[in-house]
Design a protein around this motif. Structure first.
Motif, PDB file in Angstrom:
ATOM      1  N   VAL A 167       0.826  -1.209   0.000  1.00 19.02           N
ATOM      2  CA  VAL A 167       0.000   0.000   0.000  1.00 19.02           C
ATOM      3  C   VAL A 167       0.862   1.262   0.000  1.00 19.02           C
ATOM      4  N   TYR A 168       1.955   1.247   0.762  1.00 22.61           N
ATOM      5  CA  TYR A 168       2.825   2.425   0.785  1.00 22.61           C
ATOM      6  C   TYR A 168       3.475   2.647  -0.583  1.00 22.61           C
ATOM      7  N   HIS A 169       3.695   1.583  -1.334  1.00 25.80           N
ATOM      8  CA  HIS A 169       4.185   1.737  -2.703  1.00 25.80           C
ATOM      9  C   HIS A 169       3.107   2.363  -3.575  1.00 25.80           C
ATOM     10  N   GLU A 170       1.895   1.842  -3.479  1.00 27.44           N
ATOM     11  CA  GLU A 170       0.826   2.306  -4.353  1.00 27.44           C
ATOM     12  C   GLU A 170       0.337   3.702  -3.993  1.00 27.44           C
ATOM     13  N   VAL A 171       0.256   4.025  -2.707  1.00 25.25           N
ATOM     14  CA  VAL A 171      -0.300   5.306  -2.276  1.00 25.25           C
ATOM     15  C   VAL A 171       0.755   6.404  -2.235  1.00 25.25           C
ATOM     16  N   TYR A 172       1.954   6.079  -1.732  1.00 29.42           N
ATOM     17  CA  TYR A 172       2.981   7.099  -1.518  1.00 29.42           C
ATOM     18  C   TYR A 172       4.148   7.010  -2.500  1.00 29.42           C
ATOM     19  N   GLY A 173       4.154   6.005  -3.364  1.00 32.21           N
ATOM     20  CA  GLY A 173       5.234   5.866  -4.332  1.00 32.21           C
ATOM     21  C   GLY A 173       6.533   5.372  -3.739  1.00 32.21           C
ATOM     22  N   LEU A 174       6.492   4.789  -2.546  1.00 32.07           N
ATOM     23  CA  LEU A 174       7.691   4.279  -1.892  1.00 32.07           C
ATOM     24  C   LEU A 174       8.111   2.958  -2.557  1.00 32.07           C
ATOM     25  N   ALA A 175       9.377   2.840  -2.892  1.00 29.75           N
ATOM     26  CA  ALA A 175       9.874   1.612  -3.527  1.00 29.75           C
ATOM     27  C   ALA A 175      10.023   0.527  -2.473  1.00 29.75           C
ATOM     28  N   THR A 176       9.131  -0.450  -2.504  1.00 34.62           N
ATOM     29  CA  THR A 176       9.163  -1.552  -1.539  1.00 34.62           C
ATOM     30  C   THR A 176       9.118  -2.880  -2.262  1.00 34.62           C
ATOM     31  N   VAL A 177       9.770  -3.862  -1.675  1.00 37.57           N
ATOM     32  CA  VAL A 177       9.691  -5.243  -2.143  1.00 37.57           C
ATOM     33  C   VAL A 177       9.539  -6.131  -0.911  1.00 37.57           C
ATOM     34  N   SER A 178       8.568  -7.033  -0.933  1.00 36.02           N
ATOM     35  CA  SER A 178       8.399  -7.986   0.166  1.00 36.02           C
ATOM     36  C   SER A 178       8.782  -9.374  -0.315  1.00 36.02           C
ATOM     37  N   LEU A 179       9.623 -10.029   0.461  1.00 36.79           N
ATOM     38  CA  LEU A 179      10.103 -11.370   0.130  1.00 36.79           C
ATOM     39  C   LEU A 179       9.511 -12.368   1.121  1.00 36.79           C
ATOM     40  N   ARG A 180       8.704 -13.275   0.623  1.00 32.65           N
ATOM     41  CA  ARG A 180       8.089 -14.285   1.481  1.00 32.65           C
ATOM     42  C   ARG A 180       9.020 -15.499   1.563  1.00 32.65           C
ATOM     43  N   TYR A 181       9.745 -15.581   2.678  1.00 33.16           N
ATOM     44  CA  TYR A 181      10.723 -16.643   2.873  1.00 33.16           C
ATOM     45  C   TYR A 181      10.013 -17.957   3.220  1.00 33.16           C
ATOM     46  N   PHE A 182      10.600 -19.039   2.735  1.00 32.39           N
ATOM     47  CA  PHE A 182      10.127 -20.385   3.045  1.00 32.39           C
ATOM     48  C   PHE A 182      11.200 -21.106   3.850  1.00 32.39           C
ATOM     49  N   THR A 183      10.968 -21.309   5.134  1.00 29.86           N
ATOM     50  CA  THR A 183      11.768 -22.099   6.081  1.00 29.86           C
ATOM     51  C   THR A 183      13.267 -22.013   5.783  1.00 29.86           C
ATOM     52  N   VAL A 184      13.859 -20.909   6.186  1.00 29.18           N
ATOM     53  CA  VAL A 184      15.283 -20.670   5.936  1.00 29.18           C
ATOM     54  C   VAL A 184      16.120 -21.404   6.987  1.00 29.18           C
ATOM     55  N   TYR A 185      17.239 -21.981   6.547  1.00 27.00           N
ATOM     56  CA  TYR A 185      18.134 -22.700   7.456  1.00 27.00           C
ATOM     57  C   TYR A 185      19.576 -22.474   7.028  1.00 27.00           C
ATOM     58  N   GLY A 186      20.504 -22.783   7.930  1.00 26.92           N
ATOM     59  CA  GLY A 186      21.926 -22.643   7.618  1.00 26.92           C
ATOM     60  C   GLY A 186      22.694 -22.169   8.831  1.00 26.92           C
ATOM     61  N   PRO A 187      23.954 -21.741   8.652  1.00 20.82           N
ATOM     62  CA  PRO A 187      24.796 -21.320   9.769  1.00 20.82           C
ATOM     63  C   PRO A 187      24.159 -20.224  10.611  1.00 20.82           C
ATOM     64  N   ARG A 188      24.245 -20.384  11.917  1.00 17.05           N
ATOM     65  CA  ARG A 188      23.706 -19.480  12.939  1.00 17.05           C
ATOM     66  C   ARG A 188      22.176 -19.460  12.954  1.00 17.05           C
ATOM     67  N   MET A 189      21.545 -20.507  12.444  1.00 17.48           N
ATOM     68  CA  MET A 189      20.091 -20.577  12.512  1.00 17.48           C
ATOM     69  C   MET A 189      19.627 -20.703  13.956  1.00 17.48           C
ATOM     70  N   ARG A 190      18.358 -20.358  14.188  1.00 12.77           N
ATOM     71  CA  ARG A 190      17.804 -20.493  15.533  1.00 12.77           C
ATOM     72  C   ARG A 190      17.989 -21.928  16.020  1.00 12.77           C
ATOM     73  N   PRO A 191      18.387 -22.097  17.276  1.00 14.47           N
ATOM     74  CA  PRO A 191      18.721 -23.441  17.755  1.00 14.47           C
ATOM     75  C   PRO A 191      17.514 -24.339  17.974  1.00 14.47           C
ATOM     76  N   ASN A 192      16.299 -23.791  17.894  1.00 12.54           N
ATOM     77  CA  ASN A 192      15.119 -24.616  18.142  1.00 12.54           C
ATOM     78  C   ASN A 192      14.439 -25.078  16.858  1.00 12.54           C
ATOM     79  N   MET A 193      15.170 -25.106  15.754  1.00 11.32           N
ATOM     80  CA  MET A 193      14.618 -25.542  14.478  1.00 11.32           C
ATOM     81  C   MET A 193      14.868 -27.031  14.273  1.00 11.32           C
TER      82      MET A 193
END
Length: 332
Positions: A167-193
């Motif tokens: 909405v802030y892109h459409e109404v105010y012209g702010l350049a935004t990108v949203s990235l919907r992550y899918f279950t990210v893992y790797g070094p320094r990941m949360r220890p409860n995964m």
């Protein structure tokens, strides 16, 4: 470039800040060091990014603070050219116990950032969203047009945040990108995964524990792929105003994942099963065609290769990381 990374001492944010600092960018990190998981992991992320800046010729500054502090956010955004908004209260199950906190941070904090950016000379804001926004699948893989009916307060908060960005892109012209992550893992990941749990238990001769019957499937995304797509947005404006899935474009059943880790580390162990956990999604699977079309995104690490990389990192960091994993699961 002058880059602000909120949540830049966390898992994805820390890896991103380290990568950008190594490339010579001037990186400022805002993080409140929330003890949602052991802050020692975050401190190591700060150390790694500091060392990367020294070797890469850029600058690195850590600011301990909160995205809920609107005045602080305004000051930091005003000094940046691009903002990576990784700060969030994570945790599906945590949000079920306390829905107020993820709303305050994930929605209120995002609004603080977007409002600050309206009055600043910002090239782009890249927000970390989540596959949790989709909820129960009506079809798989999820594309960005799939209905969004999240099944947890966490998912609701992330959906509100990425819709505010749109909405802030459409109404105010702010350049935004949203990235919907899918279950990210790797070094320094949360220890409860799940992956960290499976690796820890197998290395200690204990069977991995699967919650539910193990038929649940996940699209596990290696953190380097997530960092790469974020870095592509430093100067590429072709996705401005868009919402994009970021996943591996593949899936694996949790039972199969446990077997994969077990076969790699301790083939003689049997898998154990425990009661399923509230608000966990049954299946996730990303259609990444839109990110591929707009940004050339192509995940490079499948889950089998990624697990091997994580096991190697775990062995190298076992002395300090393993106690955190054991502690995380002793409290569950």
């Amino acid at each position: 470039m002058r880059v602000l990374v909120t949540g830049g001492a966390g898992f994805v944010g820390g890896n991103l800040a380290e990568s950008l600092a190594r490339e010579g960018h001037d990186v400022t990190v805002l993080d409140n060091l929330d003890p949602y998981y052991d802050t020692g992991i975050k401190e190591r992320a700060v150390e790694a990014a500091t060392a990367a800046a020294e070797s890469g010729g850029g600058a690195y500054e850590f600011v301990e603070g909160d995205v809920r502090n609107a005045a602080l956010v305004e000051d930091l955004v005003g000094d940046a050219e691009i903002v990576y908004h990784q700060a969030a209260q994570a945790g599906v199950r945590t949000s079920v116990d306390d829905p107020q906190k993820p709303n305050e941070i994930n929605v209120g904090g995002t609004l603080n950032l977007l409002d600050a950016a309206r009055d600043a000379d910002i090239e782009r804001i890249v927000l970390a969203s989540s596959s949790s926004v989709y909820g129960k699948p009506e079809y798989l893989p999820y594309d960005e047009s799939h209905p969004t009916t999240p099944v947890s307060p966490y998912g609701v908060s992330k959906l509100a945040a990425d819709q505010y960005a749109r909405v802030y892109h459409e109404v105010y012209g702010l350049a935004t990108v949203s990235l919907r992550y899918f279950t990210v893992y790797g070094p320094r990941m949360r220890p409860n995964m799940a992956i960290s749990n499976f690796v820890s238990r197998c290395l200690n001769g204990r069977p991995p524990v699967v919650y539910g019957d193990g038929s649940q499937t996940r699209d596990f995304t290696y953190v380097d792929d997530v960092v790469d797509v974020n870095r592509a947005l430093l100067r590429d404006g072709s996705a401005d105003g868009e919402i994009l899935n970021v996943g591996s474009a593949d899936t694996i059943a949790i039972r199969t994942l446990a077997e994969l880790v077990r076969d790699e580390l301790a083939p003689g162990l049997e898998i154990e099963y425990a009661e399923s956990r509230e608000a966990d999604a049954e299946h996730t699977h990303a259609d990444v065609g839109k990110a591929a079309e707009l940004l050339g995104y192509e995940p490079s690490t499948d889950v089998r290769e990624g697990v091997r990389k994580f096991v190697d990192w775990y062995r190298s960091n076992r002395e300090w990381y393993e106690p955190l994993v054991l502690d995380a699961y002793s409290n569950n």
